[in-house]
Design an enzyme around this catalytic site. Sequence first.
Site, PDB file in Angstrom:
ATOM      1  CG  HIS A 181      -0.342  -0.012   2.158  1.00 60.56           C
ATOM      2  ND1 HIS A 181      -0.489  -0.841   3.139  1.00 60.56           N
ATOM      3  CD2 HIS A 181       0.244   1.366   2.954  1.00 60.56           C
ATOM      4  CE1 HIS A 181       0.202  -0.095   4.465  1.00 60.56           C
ATOM      5  NE2 HIS A 181       0.408   0.909   3.906  1.00 60.56           N
ATOM      6  CG  ASP A 192       0.458  -4.102   3.208  1.00 58.87           C
ATOM      7  OD1 ASP A 192       0.217  -3.568   1.442  1.00 58.87           O
ATOM      8  OD2 ASP A 192       0.004  -4.081   3.436  1.00 58.87           O
ATOM      9  CB  SER A 231       3.207   1.562   6.559  1.00 56.90           C
ATOM     10  OG  SER A 231       2.327   1.752   7.439  1.00 56.90           O
TER      11      SER A 231
END
Length: 439
Positions: A137, A167, A240
Amino acid sequence: MSSSRNTNNKAPLLKWLPWVLLLIVIAAFVWLFMSMKSPSKDTWEPPRTTPAEQQASAPTSDTPAPIASYHNAVARASQSVVNIYTTQTMTEHPYMDDPVLRRFFEYHGGPSQEQGNTNLGSGVIVSEDGYIVTNAHVIEKADEITVAFNDGRKSRAKIIGTDPDSDLAVIKVDMTGLTPLGFREEPIRVGDVALAIGNPFGVGQTVTQGIISATGRTGLGVNKFEDFVQTDAAINPGNSGGALVDAYGELLGINTVIFSRSGGSMGIGFAIPTSIVEQVMNALIKDGRVSRGWLGIEIQSQLRDPTQLETSTGVEVLNVIEGGPAAKSGLRVGDIILTIDGVEMTDANTLIQYVARKSPNTKLNAQILRQGKNAQVEILLEERPAQEAVEQPVVMMQDEDGQLGLQGEQQEVPMMSEAERDRMREELLKLFERDGAPL
Protein backbone atom coordinates in the site's frame (compact mmCIF):
# COMPACT_ATOMS: atom_id res chain seq x y z
CA MET A 1 64.79 -33.56 94.97
CA SER A 2 61.93 -34.87 92.88
CA SER A 3 59.28 -33.04 94.91
CA SER A 4 60.98 -29.71 94.39
CA ARG A 5 61.05 -30.40 90.61
CA ASN A 6 57.23 -31.05 90.53
CA THR A 7 56.61 -27.88 92.46
CA ASN A 8 58.57 -25.90 89.89
CA ASN A 9 56.49 -27.41 87.03
CA LYS A 10 53.16 -26.48 88.60
CA ALA A 11 54.12 -22.89 89.27
CA PRO A 12 53.60 -21.67 85.67
CA LEU A 13 50.25 -23.44 85.42
CA LEU A 14 49.00 -21.83 88.62
CA LYS A 15 50.22 -18.51 87.34
CA TRP A 16 48.10 -18.66 84.06
CA LEU A 17 45.03 -20.45 85.48
CA PRO A 18 43.24 -17.28 86.76
CA TRP A 19 43.63 -15.63 83.35
CA VAL A 20 42.22 -18.66 81.59
CA LEU A 21 39.22 -18.75 83.93
CA LEU A 22 38.68 -15.02 83.37
CA LEU A 23 38.61 -15.47 79.59
CA ILE A 24 36.09 -18.30 79.94
CA VAL A 25 33.83 -16.15 82.10
CA ILE A 26 34.07 -13.20 79.65
CA ALA A 27 33.24 -15.47 76.69
CA ALA A 28 30.22 -16.82 78.55
CA PHE A 29 28.93 -13.31 79.28
CA VAL A 30 29.41 -12.27 75.62
CA TRP A 31 27.55 -15.34 74.36
CA LEU A 32 24.69 -14.72 76.80
CA PHE A 33 24.46 -11.06 75.76
CA MET A 34 24.39 -11.87 72.06
CA SER A 35 21.75 -14.54 72.58
CA MET A 36 19.48 -12.06 74.32
CA LYS A 37 19.90 -9.52 71.44
CA SER A 38 19.31 -12.01 68.58
CA PRO A 39 15.76 -11.94 67.03
CA SER A 40 13.28 -14.60 67.89
CA LYS A 41 12.57 -17.28 65.34
CA ASP A 42 8.91 -16.32 65.54
CA THR A 43 9.59 -12.78 64.25
CA TRP A 44 7.95 -12.23 60.78
CA GLU A 45 10.19 -11.42 57.84
CA PRO A 46 9.26 -10.78 54.22
CA PRO A 47 9.73 -13.81 51.95
CA ARG A 48 13.07 -13.97 50.19
CA THR A 49 13.96 -15.92 47.07
CA THR A 50 17.01 -18.07 47.17
CA PRO A 51 19.81 -17.48 44.67
CA ALA A 52 18.73 -20.62 42.83
CA GLU A 53 15.15 -19.36 42.54
CA GLN A 54 16.34 -15.98 41.39
CA GLN A 55 18.39 -17.61 38.64
CA ALA A 56 15.44 -19.78 37.57
CA SER A 57 12.99 -16.88 37.43
CA ALA A 58 15.35 -14.40 35.77
CA PRO A 59 13.87 -13.27 32.42
CA THR A 60 15.62 -14.67 29.38
CA SER A 61 16.28 -11.52 27.38
CA ASP A 62 18.15 -11.00 24.14
CA THR A 63 21.31 -10.32 26.15
CA PRO A 64 22.36 -11.88 29.46
CA ALA A 65 23.18 -8.57 31.15
CA PRO A 66 20.94 -5.50 31.58
CA ILE A 67 21.00 -3.25 28.52
CA ALA A 68 21.84 0.39 29.13
CA SER A 69 21.55 1.41 25.47
CA TYR A 70 20.31 0.03 22.15
CA HIS A 71 22.69 2.25 20.23
CA ASN A 72 24.62 -0.61 18.62
CA ALA A 73 21.44 -2.35 17.43
CA VAL A 74 19.97 0.88 16.06
CA ALA A 75 23.24 1.88 14.38
CA ARG A 76 23.38 -1.51 12.72
CA ALA A 77 19.75 -1.58 11.55
CA SER A 78 19.13 2.09 10.70
CA GLN A 79 21.60 2.07 7.80
CA SER A 80 19.36 -0.57 6.16
CA VAL A 81 16.05 1.29 6.65
CA VAL A 82 15.07 3.81 3.99
CA ASN A 83 12.42 6.49 3.58
CA ILE A 84 10.12 6.11 0.58
CA TYR A 85 8.29 8.96 -1.13
CA THR A 86 5.79 8.25 -3.90
CA THR A 87 4.13 10.71 -6.25
CA GLN A 88 0.82 10.25 -8.03
CA THR A 89 -0.30 12.72 -10.70
CA MET A 90 -3.98 13.54 -11.15
CA THR A 91 -4.71 14.64 -14.73
CA GLU A 92 -7.90 16.49 -13.78
CA HIS A 93 -9.76 17.19 -10.57
CA PRO A 94 -13.28 15.67 -10.66
CA TYR A 95 -14.93 19.02 -9.85
CA MET A 96 -13.10 21.06 -12.50
CA ASP A 97 -15.61 20.14 -15.22
CA ASP A 98 -18.27 22.35 -13.60
CA PRO A 99 -17.82 26.05 -14.64
CA VAL A 100 -19.22 27.38 -11.35
CA LEU A 101 -17.01 25.16 -9.20
CA ARG A 102 -14.05 25.82 -11.49
CA ARG A 103 -14.46 29.57 -10.93
CA PHE A 104 -14.63 29.03 -7.17
CA PHE A 105 -11.50 26.83 -7.12
CA GLU A 106 -9.53 29.17 -9.39
CA TYR A 107 -10.44 32.22 -7.26
CA HIS A 108 -9.52 30.50 -4.00
CA GLY A 109 -6.43 28.73 -5.30
CA GLY A 110 -7.97 25.29 -5.58
CA PRO A 111 -6.55 22.26 -7.40
CA SER A 112 -5.03 22.80 -10.81
CA GLN A 113 -5.44 20.67 -13.88
CA GLU A 114 -2.47 18.54 -12.79
CA GLN A 115 -1.82 17.85 -9.13
CA GLY A 116 0.95 15.81 -7.55
CA ASN A 117 -0.07 13.75 -4.53
CA THR A 118 2.91 12.70 -2.41
CA ASN A 119 2.71 9.78 0.01
CA LEU A 120 5.37 8.59 2.38
CA GLY A 121 6.46 5.33 3.94
CA SER A 122 9.52 3.26 4.79
CA GLY A 123 11.39 0.27 3.44
CA VAL A 124 14.13 -2.24 4.31
CA ILE A 125 17.21 -3.02 2.19
CA VAL A 126 17.48 -6.78 1.64
CA SER A 127 20.36 -7.05 -0.82
CA GLU A 128 23.61 -5.27 -1.65
CA ASP A 129 22.51 -4.64 -5.23
CA GLY A 130 19.45 -2.55 -4.40
CA TYR A 131 16.42 -4.72 -3.60
CA ILE A 132 14.13 -3.13 -0.98
CA VAL A 133 11.08 -4.62 0.76
CA THR A 134 8.15 -2.41 1.73
CA ASN A 135 4.36 -2.55 2.03
CA ALA A 136 2.26 -2.84 -1.11
CA HIS A 137 0.00 0.00 0.00
CA VAL A 138 3.02 2.33 0.32
CA ILE A 139 3.73 2.23 -3.43
CA GLU A 140 0.19 1.61 -4.64
CA LYS A 141 -0.73 3.69 -7.72
CA ALA A 142 2.64 5.46 -7.57
CA ASP A 143 3.85 7.17 -10.73
CA GLU A 144 7.26 7.91 -9.25
CA ILE A 145 9.12 6.39 -6.28
CA THR A 146 11.99 8.17 -4.52
CA VAL A 147 14.12 6.37 -1.93
CA ALA A 148 16.07 8.39 0.65
CA PHE A 149 18.90 6.54 2.40
CA ASN A 150 20.21 6.95 5.93
CA ASP A 151 23.45 8.53 4.67
CA GLY A 152 21.60 11.29 2.79
CA ARG A 153 21.68 9.79 -0.71
CA LYS A 154 18.53 9.56 -2.86
CA SER A 155 17.57 7.45 -5.82
CA ARG A 156 14.62 6.65 -8.04
CA ALA A 157 13.23 3.13 -7.69
CA LYS A 158 11.28 0.77 -9.92
CA ILE A 159 8.70 -1.80 -8.86
CA ILE A 160 9.81 -5.43 -9.08
CA GLY A 161 6.55 -6.91 -7.87
CA THR A 162 3.68 -6.44 -5.44
CA ASP A 163 1.57 -8.89 -3.45
CA PRO A 164 -1.56 -7.14 -2.14
CA ASP A 165 -2.74 -10.34 -0.44
CA SER A 166 0.11 -10.08 2.07
CA ASP A 167 0.59 -6.29 1.63
CA LEU A 168 4.24 -6.71 0.63
CA ALA A 169 6.16 -5.33 -2.33
CA VAL A 170 9.72 -5.31 -3.65
CA ILE A 171 11.30 -2.28 -5.34
CA LYS A 172 14.84 -1.81 -6.66
CA VAL A 173 17.31 1.05 -6.99
CA ASP A 174 20.28 1.10 -9.36
CA MET A 175 22.91 1.14 -6.63
CA THR A 176 25.46 -1.32 -5.30
CA GLY A 177 27.35 -1.73 -2.06
CA LEU A 178 24.25 -1.25 0.09
CA THR A 179 23.93 -2.78 3.57
CA PRO A 180 21.13 -5.37 3.78
CA LEU A 181 19.43 -6.03 7.11
CA GLY A 182 19.93 -9.54 8.46
CA PHE A 183 16.85 -11.64 9.23
CA ARG A 184 16.58 -13.13 12.71
CA GLU A 185 16.84 -16.91 12.61
CA GLU A 186 15.61 -17.70 16.13
CA PRO A 187 11.84 -17.94 16.74
CA ILE A 188 10.15 -14.72 17.83
CA ARG A 189 9.08 -14.93 21.48
CA VAL A 190 6.57 -12.90 23.46
CA GLY A 191 8.53 -10.54 25.70
CA ASP A 192 11.46 -10.06 23.33
CA VAL A 193 12.71 -6.50 22.92
CA ALA A 194 11.34 -4.83 19.79
CA LEU A 195 12.60 -1.65 18.10
CA ALA A 196 10.51 -0.01 15.35
CA ILE A 197 12.47 2.04 12.81
CA GLY A 198 10.76 4.16 10.18
CA ASN A 199 9.71 7.61 9.03
CA PRO A 200 6.53 8.51 10.99
CA PHE A 201 4.61 11.51 9.66
CA GLY A 202 7.64 12.38 7.50
CA VAL A 203 9.64 13.82 10.42
CA GLY A 204 12.68 11.68 9.52
CA GLN A 205 14.04 8.34 10.62
CA THR A 206 12.81 7.54 14.14
CA VAL A 207 13.31 4.65 16.57
CA THR A 208 10.76 3.53 19.17
CA GLN A 209 11.15 0.73 21.70
CA GLY A 210 8.81 -1.89 23.16
CA ILE A 211 8.39 -5.64 23.37
CA ILE A 212 6.75 -8.40 21.37
CA SER A 213 3.20 -8.47 22.73
CA ALA A 214 1.92 -11.51 20.81
CA THR A 215 2.62 -13.69 17.79
CA GLY A 216 0.37 -15.37 15.24
CA ARG A 217 -2.30 -12.66 15.22
CA THR A 218 -4.93 -13.43 12.57
CA GLY A 219 -8.50 -12.50 11.75
CA LEU A 220 -7.93 -8.73 11.72
CA GLY A 221 -9.46 -8.37 8.28
CA VAL A 222 -6.52 -6.32 6.99
CA ASN A 223 -4.86 -8.78 4.61
CA LYS A 224 -6.08 -11.98 3.02
CA PHE A 225 -3.13 -13.84 4.52
CA GLU A 226 -2.45 -12.77 8.09
CA ASP A 227 0.07 -14.00 10.64
CA PHE A 228 1.05 -10.80 12.40
CA VAL A 229 3.54 -10.08 15.15
CA GLN A 230 2.02 -7.65 17.67
CA THR A 231 4.16 -5.06 19.45
CA ASP A 232 3.68 -2.06 21.73
CA ALA A 233 6.58 -0.17 20.13
CA ALA A 234 5.07 3.07 18.80
CA ILE A 235 4.16 2.75 15.10
CA ASN A 236 2.57 5.70 13.31
CA PRO A 237 1.59 6.58 9.73
CA GLY A 238 4.84 6.70 7.74
CA ASN A 239 6.28 3.72 9.61
CA SER A 240 4.59 1.37 7.14
CA GLY A 241 7.20 -0.77 5.40
CA GLY A 242 9.80 -0.02 8.07
CA ALA A 243 11.72 -2.49 10.18
CA LEU A 244 10.83 -4.12 13.48
CA VAL A 245 14.15 -5.37 14.88
CA ASP A 246 15.35 -7.06 18.06
CA ALA A 247 17.98 -5.91 20.57
CA TYR A 248 20.72 -7.13 18.22
CA GLY A 249 19.40 -5.16 15.26
CA GLU A 250 18.13 -8.25 13.40
CA LEU A 251 14.88 -8.04 11.45
CA LEU A 252 11.75 -9.42 13.15
CA GLY A 253 9.18 -8.14 10.67
CA ILE A 254 7.87 -5.34 8.43
CA ASN A 255 5.66 -2.78 10.22
CA THR A 256 2.27 -2.73 8.53
CA VAL A 257 -0.79 -1.74 10.52
CA ILE A 258 -1.84 -0.22 13.85
CA PHE A 259 -5.00 -0.35 15.92
CA SER A 260 -6.07 3.14 16.93
CA ARG A 261 -9.02 5.32 17.89
CA SER A 262 -7.26 8.53 16.92
CA GLY A 263 -5.03 7.56 13.98
CA GLY A 264 -1.90 7.65 16.15
CA SER A 265 -0.11 4.94 18.09
CA MET A 266 -1.97 3.40 21.04
CA GLY A 267 0.51 0.62 21.74
CA ILE A 268 -1.07 -1.95 19.45
CA GLY A 269 0.91 -2.33 16.25
CA PHE A 270 1.33 -5.23 13.86
CA ALA A 271 4.22 -6.39 11.68
CA ILE A 272 4.52 -9.07 9.01
CA PRO A 273 7.00 -11.68 10.34
CA THR A 274 10.18 -12.54 8.47
CA SER A 275 8.89 -16.04 7.63
CA ILE A 276 6.26 -14.50 5.34
CA VAL A 277 8.54 -11.67 4.18
CA GLU A 278 11.17 -14.14 3.01
CA GLN A 279 8.66 -16.28 1.12
CA VAL A 280 7.02 -13.34 -0.67
CA MET A 281 10.28 -11.48 -1.27
CA ASN A 282 11.99 -14.45 -2.95
CA ALA A 283 8.95 -15.14 -5.12
CA LEU A 284 8.65 -11.51 -6.26
CA ILE A 285 12.36 -11.21 -7.07
CA LYS A 286 12.41 -14.51 -8.93
CA ASP A 287 9.06 -14.51 -10.74
CA GLY A 288 7.55 -11.07 -10.14
CA ARG A 289 4.55 -12.66 -8.42
CA VAL A 290 3.67 -15.03 -5.57
CA SER A 291 2.30 -18.49 -6.33
CA ARG A 292 0.28 -20.03 -3.49
CA GLY A 293 -1.47 -23.31 -2.95
CA TRP A 294 -5.26 -23.52 -3.30
CA LEU A 295 -7.81 -26.00 -1.96
CA GLY A 296 -10.91 -24.71 -3.69
CA ILE A 297 -13.26 -24.67 -0.70
CA GLU A 298 -15.22 -22.22 1.43
CA ILE A 299 -14.85 -22.83 5.14
CA GLN A 300 -15.75 -21.59 8.60
CA SER A 301 -14.42 -22.34 12.07
CA GLN A 302 -16.37 -24.68 14.30
CA LEU A 303 -18.78 -22.77 16.52
CA ARG A 304 -17.47 -22.57 20.06
CA ASP A 305 -19.42 -21.94 23.24
CA PRO A 306 -17.16 -20.17 25.77
CA THR A 307 -19.32 -21.46 28.62
CA GLN A 308 -18.61 -25.09 27.76
CA LEU A 309 -15.58 -26.86 29.21
CA GLU A 310 -15.22 -29.04 26.12
CA THR A 311 -14.24 -27.09 23.04
CA SER A 312 -14.58 -28.30 19.47
CA THR A 313 -11.80 -27.64 16.99
CA GLY A 314 -11.67 -28.14 13.28
CA VAL A 315 -12.87 -26.31 10.19
CA GLU A 316 -16.21 -27.02 8.51
CA VAL A 317 -16.43 -27.17 4.72
CA LEU A 318 -19.30 -24.94 3.57
CA ASN A 319 -18.77 -25.19 -0.18
CA VAL A 320 -16.61 -27.19 -2.55
CA ILE A 321 -15.76 -25.43 -5.82
CA GLU A 322 -16.49 -27.63 -8.80
CA GLY A 323 -13.35 -28.83 -10.56
CA GLY A 324 -11.09 -27.61 -7.73
CA PRO A 325 -8.48 -29.65 -5.85
CA ALA A 326 -10.84 -30.46 -2.97
CA ALA A 327 -13.57 -31.65 -5.32
CA LYS A 328 -11.12 -33.90 -7.15
CA SER A 329 -9.98 -35.41 -3.84
CA GLY A 330 -13.51 -36.28 -2.74
CA LEU A 331 -13.93 -33.66 -0.01
CA ARG A 332 -17.61 -32.92 0.62
CA VAL A 333 -19.74 -30.14 2.05
CA GLY A 334 -20.21 -30.73 5.77
CA ASP A 335 -16.83 -32.42 6.30
CA ILE A 336 -14.86 -31.21 9.32
CA ILE A 337 -11.13 -30.84 8.62
CA LEU A 338 -9.35 -31.76 11.88
CA THR A 339 -5.67 -31.86 10.87
CA ILE A 340 -3.50 -31.39 7.79
CA ASP A 341 -0.17 -33.22 7.72
CA GLY A 342 -0.57 -33.78 11.46
CA VAL A 343 -1.04 -30.07 12.23
CA GLU A 344 -4.26 -29.32 14.12
CA MET A 345 -6.59 -26.93 12.30
CA THR A 346 -7.92 -24.93 15.23
CA ASP A 347 -9.77 -22.38 13.10
CA ALA A 348 -10.27 -21.17 9.54
CA ASN A 349 -7.37 -18.71 9.67
CA THR A 350 -4.96 -21.49 10.66
CA LEU A 351 -6.00 -23.55 7.64
CA ILE A 352 -5.80 -20.59 5.25
CA GLN A 353 -2.30 -19.64 6.43
CA TYR A 354 -1.08 -23.24 6.28
CA VAL A 355 -2.29 -23.80 2.72
CA ALA A 356 -1.08 -20.37 1.53
CA ARG A 357 2.50 -21.21 2.53
CA LYS A 358 2.48 -24.35 0.42
CA SER A 359 3.37 -24.27 -3.26
CA PRO A 360 1.11 -25.68 -5.99
CA ASN A 361 1.37 -29.43 -6.72
CA THR A 362 2.01 -30.12 -3.02
CA LYS A 363 0.19 -33.15 -1.56
CA LEU A 364 -1.62 -32.64 1.74
CA ASN A 365 -2.92 -35.43 3.97
CA ALA A 366 -6.06 -34.24 5.73
CA GLN A 367 -7.82 -35.98 8.58
CA ILE A 368 -11.53 -35.22 8.44
CA LEU A 369 -14.68 -36.00 10.37
CA ARG A 370 -17.54 -37.12 8.11
CA GLN A 371 -20.89 -38.04 9.64
CA GLY A 372 -19.23 -38.83 12.95
CA LYS A 373 -16.51 -41.05 11.47
CA ASN A 374 -12.83 -40.26 10.91
CA ALA A 375 -11.41 -40.46 7.40
CA GLN A 376 -8.22 -39.59 5.54
CA VAL A 377 -8.20 -37.50 2.36
CA GLU A 378 -5.21 -36.77 0.14
CA ILE A 379 -5.40 -33.41 -1.67
CA LEU A 380 -3.13 -32.19 -4.47
CA LEU A 381 -2.93 -28.40 -4.28
CA GLU A 382 -3.33 -26.24 -7.36
CA GLU A 383 -2.27 -22.64 -7.92
CA ARG A 384 -4.50 -20.06 -6.29
CA PRO A 385 -6.46 -18.09 -8.94
CA ALA A 386 -5.64 -14.41 -9.28
CA GLN A 387 -7.72 -12.20 -7.00
CA GLU A 388 -8.80 -8.64 -7.59
CA ALA A 389 -6.47 -6.19 -5.91
CA VAL A 390 -7.95 -4.58 -2.83
CA GLU A 391 -6.72 -1.24 -1.52
CA GLN A 392 -4.90 -2.01 1.71
CA PRO A 393 -5.50 -0.04 4.91
CA VAL A 394 -2.84 0.73 7.45
CA VAL A 395 -4.85 1.93 10.44
CA MET A 396 -7.65 0.09 12.21
CA MET A 397 -9.96 2.76 13.61
CA GLN A 398 -12.51 2.42 16.39
CA ASP A 399 -15.27 4.97 16.80
CA GLU A 400 -16.90 6.11 20.02
CA ASP A 401 -19.44 3.28 19.81
CA GLY A 402 -16.64 0.73 19.71
CA GLN A 403 -17.20 -0.19 16.06
CA LEU A 404 -14.10 -1.10 14.10
CA GLY A 405 -13.36 0.50 10.77
CA LEU A 406 -10.36 0.83 8.49
CA GLN A 407 -8.51 4.00 7.60
CA GLY A 408 -5.78 4.45 5.02
CA GLU A 409 -2.48 6.14 5.73
CA GLN A 410 -3.21 8.84 3.16
CA GLN A 411 -6.86 9.82 3.14
CA GLU A 412 -8.40 10.96 -0.13
CA VAL A 413 -10.57 14.06 -0.18
CA PRO A 414 -14.16 12.89 0.38
CA MET A 415 -16.38 13.30 -2.64
CA MET A 416 -19.61 15.27 -2.32
CA SER A 417 -22.92 13.66 -3.14
CA GLU A 418 -24.94 14.99 -6.08
CA ALA A 419 -27.34 16.78 -3.69
CA GLU A 420 -24.46 18.41 -1.80
CA ARG A 421 -22.83 19.43 -5.06
CA ASP A 422 -26.05 21.01 -6.39
CA ARG A 423 -26.64 22.85 -3.12
CA MET A 424 -23.07 24.21 -3.12
CA ARG A 425 -23.47 25.23 -6.77
CA GLU A 426 -26.64 27.22 -6.01
CA GLU A 427 -25.01 28.96 -3.06
CA LEU A 428 -21.98 29.89 -5.18
CA LEU A 429 -24.22 31.27 -7.94
CA LYS A 430 -26.02 33.50 -5.43
CA LEU A 431 -22.66 34.62 -4.07
CA PHE A 432 -21.34 35.41 -7.55
CA GLU A 433 -24.54 37.38 -8.39
CA ARG A 434 -23.98 39.56 -5.29
CA ASP A 435 -20.34 39.85 -6.34
CA GLY A 436 -19.27 38.49 -2.99
CA ALA A 437 -21.30 40.95 -0.87
CA PRO A 438 -22.62 39.49 2.42
CA LEU A 439 -26.36 38.98 2.95
